[in-house]
Design a protein around this motif. Structure first.
Motif, short mmCIF file in Angstrom:
data_model
loop_
_atom_site.label_atom_id
_atom_site.label_comp_id
_atom_site.label_asym_id
_atom_site.label_seq_id
_atom_site.Cartn_x
_atom_site.Cartn_y
_atom_site.Cartn_z
N ILE A 140 0.85 -1.19 0.00
CA ILE A 140 0.00 0.00 0.00
C ILE A 140 0.89 1.24 0.00
O ILE A 140 1.74 1.41 0.87
CB ILE A 140 -0.95 0.00 1.22
N ALA A 141 0.67 2.09 -0.99
CA ALA A 141 1.54 3.25 -1.22
C ALA A 141 1.40 4.34 -0.17
O ALA A 141 2.39 4.95 0.23
CB ALA A 141 1.26 3.82 -2.61
N ASP A 142 0.20 4.59 0.29
CA ASP A 142 -0.08 5.70 1.19
C ASP A 142 0.06 5.28 2.66
O ASP A 142 -0.52 4.26 3.07
CB ASP A 142 -1.49 6.22 0.92
N ASN A 143 0.80 6.04 3.44
CA ASN A 143 1.03 5.70 4.86
C ASN A 143 -0.26 5.60 5.66
O ASN A 143 -0.42 4.73 6.50
CB ASN A 143 1.96 6.71 5.52
N LYS A 144 -1.19 6.52 5.42
CA LYS A 144 -2.44 6.54 6.16
C LYS A 144 -3.29 5.30 5.85
O LYS A 144 -3.81 4.65 6.74
CB LYS A 144 -3.22 7.82 5.83
N ARG A 145 -3.41 4.97 4.57
CA ARG A 145 -4.15 3.76 4.18
C ARG A 145 -3.47 2.51 4.71
O ARG A 145 -4.11 1.57 5.16
CB ARG A 145 -4.30 3.67 2.65
N ARG A 146 -2.13 2.50 4.66
CA ARG A 146 -1.37 1.34 5.16
C ARG A 146 -1.62 1.14 6.65
O ARG A 146 -1.85 0.02 7.11
CB ARG A 146 0.12 1.51 4.88
#
Length: 86
Positions: A7-13
């Motif tokens: 997952i590229a985005d820290n928040k989504r990860r």
């Protein structure tokens, strides 16, 4: 089952990690193992698929058969004693 993600985005990860921690055990940075009933599996599927951006992220869920053997070596070699119901 084995769940792996990229997952590229820290928040989504971070949201994905919190979700997966409710269902299984983190075995590597982007990998979780889980022993789930069918109902819990369906709940996980409903949550997890809504946490990724299908254009940039990857989520893979491998369902392992009851006869699948997993051998573990090294640090954090944990054994989970539970039953998969499918």
């Amino acid at each position: 089952m084995l769940v792996i993600y990229d997952i590229a985005d820290n928040k989504r990860r971070a949201r994905m990690v919190k979700c997966l921690e409710r269902y299984g055990v983190r075995v590597q940075k982007s990998a979780f193992e889980a022993f789930l009933t069918k109902k819990k599996y369906e709940c996980l599927m409903g949550e997890a698929k809504n946490l990724i951006d299908a254009t940039t992220d990857s989520l893979r869920i491998y369902l392992l058969a009851n006869h699948t053997m997993v051998r573990v070596w090294g640090a954090d070699a944990k054994q989970i004693d539970d039953v998969i119901i499918f």
